[in-house]
Design a protein around this motif. Sequence first.
Motif, short mmCIF file in Angstrom:
data_model
loop_
_atom_site.label_atom_id
_atom_site.label_comp_id
_atom_site.label_asym_id
_atom_site.label_seq_id
_atom_site.Cartn_x
_atom_site.Cartn_y
_atom_site.Cartn_z
N GLU A 69 -13.12 7.14 -1.14
CA GLU A 69 -12.33 6.27 -0.28
C GLU A 69 -11.22 7.02 0.43
N ARG A 70 -10.73 6.36 1.46
CA ARG A 70 -9.56 6.81 2.20
C ARG A 70 -8.56 5.67 2.12
N VAL A 71 -7.29 5.99 1.92
CA VAL A 71 -6.28 4.95 1.77
C VAL A 71 -5.20 5.09 2.84
N VAL A 72 -4.73 3.95 3.32
CA VAL A 72 -3.60 3.91 4.26
C VAL A 72 -2.49 3.13 3.57
N VAL A 82 -7.54 0.29 1.23
CA VAL A 82 -8.53 1.27 0.78
C VAL A 82 -9.82 1.02 1.55
N PHE A 83 -10.31 2.06 2.20
CA PHE A 83 -11.57 2.01 2.93
C PHE A 83 -12.59 2.79 2.12
N VAL A 84 -13.55 2.10 1.51
CA VAL A 84 -14.60 2.76 0.72
C VAL A 84 -15.73 3.12 1.67
N PHE A 85 -16.19 4.39 1.59
CA PHE A 85 -17.27 4.79 2.50
C PHE A 85 -18.42 5.49 1.81
N VAL A 89 -20.45 1.30 -4.79
CA VAL A 89 -20.07 0.07 -4.09
C VAL A 89 -20.92 -0.13 -2.84
N MET A 90 -21.26 0.96 -2.19
CA MET A 90 -21.97 0.88 -0.91
C MET A 90 -23.46 0.57 -1.08
#
Length: 149
Positions: A69-72, A82-85, A89-90
């Motif tokens: 993930e990437r977090v802002v 949190v952006f899970v990529f 989860v995907m």
Amino acid sequence: MAQMAKSMIEVEINVSADKIFQAIKSTSRSVPKLSPEKILSVEEHIGDDSKGTKNWTLSVDGKVEKMKERVVIDEANKSMTVFVFEGDVMENYSSFKCNLQIIPKLHGRSIARWSWEYEKLNADSPAPNKYMDFAVYLTKDIESNLLKT
């Protein structure tokens, strides 16, 4: 075509908003120690563009799951998105975003407002209930450990 869906929960906490937000914000240093049953490991990676990603190994619903993930972070509003990529989860979602906002209350208390926006891969994909349960357990586990300090 699948549609975006949303879910939200709130968890009352007996810890000040500043204290819990600071602990959660510094994930790789504090959260694994504050919830070792749920957070098995966190690895931070800083890219060329100074934006970091994290690789998580979690215990979700009794199973080990990995995610990237990437977090802002929004300091002023004590929130993070949190952006899970990548990761387990995907397998069920084409997009998955989680937001946590810590809301101050009176007498050193606060509320953790967790919300999710996701798009299911297909009609059989489940709602993210196990991640909601995970968030409640994680929040209460962190609260319990912060109250000991």
